[in-house]
Scaffold this active site. Sequence first.
Site, PDB file in Angstrom:
ATOM      1  N   ASP A  27       0.831  -1.209   0.000  1.00  0.00           N
ATOM      2  CA  ASP A  27       0.000   0.000   0.000  1.00  0.00           C
ATOM      3  C   ASP A  27       0.864   1.258   0.000  1.00  0.00           C
ATOM      4  O   ASP A  27       2.015   1.230   0.442  1.00  0.00           O
ATOM      5  CB  ASP A  27      -0.909  -0.035   1.240  1.00  0.00           C
ATOM      6  CG  ASP A  27      -2.086   0.912   1.119  1.00  0.00           C
ATOM      7  OD1 ASP A  27      -2.391   1.349  -0.015  1.00  0.00           O
ATOM      8  OD2 ASP A  27      -2.708   1.216   2.152  1.00  0.00           O
ATOM      9  N   HIS A  44       2.419   3.647  -8.861  1.00  0.00           N
ATOM     10  CA  HIS A  44       2.220   2.204  -9.115  1.00  0.00           C
ATOM     11  C   HIS A  44       3.414   1.639  -9.879  1.00  0.00           C
ATOM     12  O   HIS A  44       3.842   0.512  -9.619  1.00  0.00           O
ATOM     13  CB  HIS A  44       0.923   1.976  -9.885  1.00  0.00           C
ATOM     14  CG  HIS A  44      -0.305   2.343  -9.100  1.00  0.00           C
ATOM     15  ND1 HIS A  44      -0.505   1.920  -7.806  1.00  0.00           N
ATOM     16  CD2 HIS A  44      -1.393   3.104  -9.412  1.00  0.00           C
ATOM     17  CE1 HIS A  44      -1.661   2.406  -7.353  1.00  0.00           C
ATOM     18  NE2 HIS A  44      -2.218   3.128  -8.313  1.00  0.00           N
ATOM     19  N   LEU A 138      10.950 -20.621  -4.537  1.00  0.00           N
ATOM     20  CA  LEU A 138       9.945 -19.777  -3.873  1.00  0.00           C
ATOM     21  C   LEU A 138       8.585 -19.873  -4.561  1.00  0.00           C
ATOM     22  O   LEU A 138       8.504 -19.847  -5.785  1.00  0.00           O
ATOM     23  CB  LEU A 138      10.434 -18.325  -3.918  1.00  0.00           C
ATOM     24  CG  LEU A 138       9.539 -17.277  -3.269  1.00  0.00           C
ATOM     25  CD1 LEU A 138       9.706 -17.294  -1.756  1.00  0.00           C
ATOM     26  CD2 LEU A 138       9.865 -15.881  -3.803  1.00  0.00           C
TER      27      LEU A 138
HETATM   28  C1  IPE Z   1      -5.426  -2.773  -0.292  1.00  0.00           C
HETATM   29  O1  IPE Z   1      -5.084  -1.440  -0.438  1.00  0.00           O
HETATM   30  C2  IPE Z   1      -5.403  -3.456  -1.633  1.00  0.00           C
HETATM   31  C3  IPE Z   1      -4.085  -3.640  -2.230  1.00  0.00           C
HETATM   32  C4  IPE Z   1      -2.933  -3.305  -1.704  1.00  0.00           C
HETATM   33  C5  IPE Z   1      -4.097  -4.274  -3.527  1.00  0.00           C
HETATM   34  P1  IPE Z   1      -6.209  -0.315  -0.593  1.00  0.00           P
HETATM   35  O2  IPE Z   1      -5.496   0.976  -0.681  1.00  0.00           O
HETATM   36  O3  IPE Z   1      -7.125  -0.664  -1.705  1.00  0.00           O
HETATM   37  O4  IPE Z   1      -7.019  -0.470   0.774  1.00  0.00           O
HETATM   38  P2  IPE Z   1      -7.922   0.591   1.540  1.00  0.00           P
HETATM   39  O5  IPE Z   1      -8.897   1.149   0.537  1.00  0.00           O
HETATM   40  O6  IPE Z   1      -7.015   1.657   2.081  1.00  0.00           O
HETATM   41  O7  IPE Z   1      -8.570  -0.182   2.636  1.00  0.00           O
HETATM   42  C1  IPE Z   2      -1.555   0.292  -3.341  1.00  0.00           C
HETATM   43  O1  IPE Z   2      -1.337   1.660  -3.362  1.00  0.00           O
HETATM   44  C2  IPE Z   2      -1.763  -0.293  -4.707  1.00  0.00           C
HETATM   45  C3  IPE Z   2      -3.134  -0.763  -4.950  1.00  0.00           C
HETATM   46  C4  IPE Z   2      -4.110  -0.719  -4.109  1.00  0.00           C
HETATM   47  C5  IPE Z   2      -3.402  -1.314  -6.258  1.00  0.00           C
HETATM   48  P1  IPE Z   2      -2.539   2.687  -3.303  1.00  0.00           P
HETATM   49  O2  IPE Z   2      -2.919   3.042  -4.702  1.00  0.00           O
HETATM   50  O3  IPE Z   2      -3.654   2.175  -2.484  1.00  0.00           O
HETATM   51  O4  IPE Z   2      -1.830   3.910  -2.602  1.00  0.00           O
HETATM   52  P2  IPE Z   2      -2.505   4.927  -1.580  1.00  0.00           P
HETATM   53  O5  IPE Z   2      -3.081   4.123  -0.452  1.00  0.00           O
HETATM   54  O6  IPE Z   2      -3.548   5.687  -2.340  1.00  0.00           O
HETATM   55  O7  IPE Z   2      -1.360   5.784  -1.145  1.00  0.00           O
HETATM   56 MG    MG Z   3      -4.141   2.373  -0.518  1.00  0.00          MG
END
Ligand code: IPE
Ligand code: IPE
Ligand code: MG
Length: 246
Positions: A27, A44, A138
């Site tokens: 995240d 990303h 792995l």
């Molecule tokens: C969780 O992250 C999903 C992934 C890392 C793929 P999100 O950013 O989607 O989760 P929330 O919305 O903060 O709970």
């Molecule tokens: C995690 O990073 C990647 C996915 C959920 C696909 P985020 O896109 O959720 O990044 P934040 O939480 O907005 O910083």
């Molecule tokens: Mg996120």
Amino acid sequence: MARAAPERSASLHADPGAPRHVAIIMDGNGRWASERGLPRLAGHRAGADNLQRVLRTLDSSGVGFVTLYAFSTENWNRPTAEVNGLLELMRSVIGDCVEELHQRKVRIRHLGELDNIPASLADATREAVERTARNTGLNLCVAFDYGGRSEVVRAVRRIVASGVSEDEVTEQLIRDNLYLPDVPDPDLIIRTAGEQRLSNFLIWQAAYSEYYQTPAYWPDFDDVEVERALNEFKRRRRRFGALPEE
Ligand code: IPE
Ligand code: IPE
Ligand code: MG
């Protein structure tokens, strides 16, 4: 009179050492990008660039299974441009990484649904899984279009369709109908970027996982961060509901 204590398995209270299975909620890509004045997709991409380094470190630390949360069933609710960007990125990560992972004997697995993503990405995912299926290194499990609740619903549907009777429904039967029944439960779940929630990740399998969160955004989660998480895991005492040994 006190009953004799039941014999405990030797490993129950032992120093856990290296986790067998590490699952990561990657995240913070978006926040990493906005702090640099960049579009979210740049975050990303930076996150994708971080994958190989983390996998190499975990592999060399003796971890046998890694599950990466790459796209949740709820991530479809993001703006179309971001969803499309994530689908394209997944496609290019497969194109760029599979050969190297295959050389390193990594076995790629997928958990989630392949029916809602573009056919070319679904095919590339199936090919990566098939190509590496006999690798003995792995196990890399990629959760893409994955949701813990849909996984449980899918398991229940399969069980109902199989026509078993009520008293044949056991925890083992439910486990047998999850996406990857042979993969052990995660010992350690790491979440980057500071949030303290599972966000629908491995909700059945996480029952006794150790949970670790770090403020580092996923693109900044480097070798030092991996080391820190593994060391913290070693300090944990897992009890599984029993009492610690005296
Ligand atoms: C969780 O992250 C999903 C992934 C890392 C793929 P999100 O950013 O989607 O989760 P929330 O919305 O903060 O709970
Ligand atoms: C995690 O990073 C990647 C996915 C959920 C696909 P985020 O896109 O959720 O990044 P934040 O939480 O907005 O910083
Ligand atoms: Mg996120």
